[in-house]
Design a protein around this motif. Structure first.
Motif, PDB file in Angstrom:
ATOM      1  N   GLY A 124       0.785  -1.218   0.000  1.00  0.00           N
ATOM      2  CA  GLY A 124       0.000   0.000   0.000  1.00  0.00           C
ATOM      3  C   GLY A 124       0.821   1.274   0.000  1.00  0.00           C
ATOM      4  N   ASN A 145      -0.600  -5.407   4.455  1.00  0.00           N
ATOM      5  CA  ASN A 145      -1.284  -4.218   3.956  1.00  0.00           C
ATOM      6  C   ASN A 145      -2.311  -4.604   2.911  1.00  0.00           C
ATOM      7  N   GLY A 147      -4.683  -4.357  -0.396  1.00  0.00           N
ATOM      8  CA  GLY A 147      -4.379  -3.965  -1.765  1.00  0.00           C
ATOM      9  C   GLY A 147      -3.083  -4.545  -2.287  1.00  0.00           C
TER      10      GLY A 147
END
Length: 530
Positions: A124, A145, A147
């Motif tokens: 991220g 994280n 994403g």
């Protein structure tokens, strides 16, 4: 006669010695208990942590990282942060710790200023390095994280690959030197750009030993760490002290009021470093019938909020540059409530007037600290000898930039800051840095700016901007200009540095030498709030 030199209390020792010593003494004991929000907890024993550090050090060395190199660590709280940071110490490299809320422009400055060639980050945060990707030889990325990209960008390697190597048969790669630079932490100052505080292996050992002394910590203590590791508080007050005493650290990704008590009680946490934002949030939530905390550390002794939580708190005052707490409360004896504490026996402090003369009891003055650079004080500001020299007075006392009041009983109460600084939810913010960005947004339109602190119930202070526009600017343009200014700040600055509001003024209240009287602006905001 040869000038006398102090005997370094850590001669023959460095951080690598401490980690190896404690891994041998407490091999199977938990050092780090990782409490992520999206998966089950993970425990690293002292031996496992030491082994992981050796593996990452071996991998970094195989990829060309060596003594004196600078490695950017741009990570939120996670085990990889501590493992990578310690691995840099094993190689004699410098870890460059940066705030994960930094903007792309701020990251460009940090990478360029520190001359980092390698970065360790998370999915991220990869975007924040986009402006400096060409300056980095390669980038390492963790799995943590939200994403996570399906494929890592070219030139980016998974952190897990660094753990595949075997630790070197001989872990001692560098000569022992407690004055060797180990890590850099950027801190806001009164200049327009943050300064890189260079901290040594000796500074790390001082933080470990002295913080443990101040907190009267034991090997059976379990610390709950929720502060960001890229700050001195979590790295020094929490991790290094636990390593020194043979204790354990419970690490959360960040503060979460809804998860706090479950994690604390389940892990039998005994002490915690906190700020008003945290305990104010906890006041409104149900509390467990039983907990194991015996002590919290924060900015002042025996605060009403923490007393309402049934927790004893001691105050402390310190800076990145002072490594530990030159002022601290007493753990097992009564303290004066609502003050920082007393001068620590491990430092010398003085309070002086504008002419450098000691102030009388009951008076307020400038706080200065005497210590040993590279041991109890920072070594220097990175590649900035002028700023280093300017931070000490003629007698060698460090100029803190804070003002305090001496009380009759020997305690010290915080008064205010000399420097034009804000404290936003525990983050130091230089108003000059925000002002520099605002002035660069609309040249010819913005004539003058002043950023001051506005009181905030949760964050303590937030930045607020007063702006004087060039003559002839129509009032109908104000709304569009304000949004333009705030949008530019969002692009150029970390989110906590973005002003919460913009107010246009025809002129500013003035002090001597035509300086803007910021105290009057703060009074305006305070009067409106009341």
């Amino acid at each position: 006669m040869t000038p006398q030199r102090f005997c370094n209390p850590f001669a023959g020792q460095d951080f690598n010695w401490l980690l190896a010593t404690q891994a041998a003494a407490h091999g199977d004991k938990p050092l780090l208990i990782w409490e992520p929000f999206d998966r089950a907890p993970t425990t690293y024993s002292y031996a496992q942590f030491h082994d992981a550090v050796g593996r990452v050090a071996a991998s970094l060395a195989a990829r060309g990282v060596g003594e004196g190199d600078r490695v950017l660590i741009h990570l939120e709280n996670c085990p990889e942060f501590l493992i990578a940071w310690a691995a840099c110490g094993e190689l004699g490299a410098m870890a460059i710790n940066t705030n994960t809320r930094s903007s792309e422009e701020e990251m460009r400055y940090y990478v360029t200023h520190s001359k980092s060639s390698v970065a360790i980050t998370q999915p991220g945060l990869l975007g924040s390095l986009s402006r400096v990707r060409e300056q980095l030889r390669w980038v390492v990325c963790t799995e943590h994280n939200a994403g996570v990209p399906a494929e890592l960008p070219a030139g980016t390697e998974a952190f897990a690959a660094l753990l595949d190597a075997q630790p070197a048969a001989e872990r001692r790669r560098i000569t022992i030197d407690p004055m060797r630079p180990m890590y850099v932490q950027y801190t806001s100052g009164t200049t327009s750009r943050p300064k890189g505080v260079v901290l040594t292996h000796g500074n790390a050992l001082w933080a470990a030993r002295v913080n443990a002394l101040h907190m009267e910590l034991r090997s059976d203590d379990v610390h709950l760490a929720v502060m960001p590791l890229f700050h001195t508080n979590a790295l020094a007050y929490s991790f290094l002290t636990s390593l020194w005493t043979g204790g354990s650290v419970v690490l959360m990704p960040k503060f979460s009021a809804s998860r706090f008590w479950d994690v604390a009680v389940r892990n039998r946490c005994t002490w915690h470093s906190t700020i008003p934002f945290f305990f104010n949030a906890l006041l409104s939530l149900p509390r467990p019938e039983k907990h194991y905390f015996r002590l919290w550390g924060t900015g002042a002794n025996d605060l009403p909020q923490t007393q309402a939580l049934g927790i004893k708190t001691i105050g402390w005052w310190g800076m990145t540059e002072t490594i530990s707490h030159p002022i601290v409360g007493l753990c097992g004896l009564p303290n004066t409530p609502m003050v920082i504490g007393r001068p620590a026996t491990t430092y010398q402090v003085c309070v002086v007037d504008d002419d450098g003369n000691p102030v009388a009891t009951g008076e307020t003055g400038h706080l200065r600290v005497l210590g040993m650079p590279g041991v109890s004080l920072f070594k220097e500001y990175l590649d900035n000898p002028e700023a280093t020299a300017a931070s000490f007075d003629e007698q060698g006392w460090f100029i803190s930039g804070d003002r305090v009041t001496l009380l009759e009983d020997g305690s010290i109460r915080f008064a205010d800051r000399d420097k034009d600084m804000l404290k936003v939810g525990g983050e130091n913010v230089a108003s000059s840095e925000i002002e520099r960005v605002l002035m660069g947004c609309a040249p010819g339109v913005v004539a003058e700016v002043a950023v001051v602190a506005k009181a905030d119930r949760m964050l303590n202070e937030v930045p607020f901007a007063f702006v004087r526009l060039a003559e002839g600017t129509a009032a109908e343009q104000h709304e569009a200009i304000a949004e333009r200014l705030l949008g530019f700040c969002r692009e150029m600055l970390a989110d906590f540095k973005v002003p919460v509001g913009v107010r246009f003024v025809e002129d500013f209240p003035r002090a001597t030498l035509e300086k803007i009287a910021k105290a009057e602006l703060r009074k305006q905001l305070a009067a409106e709030a009341s």
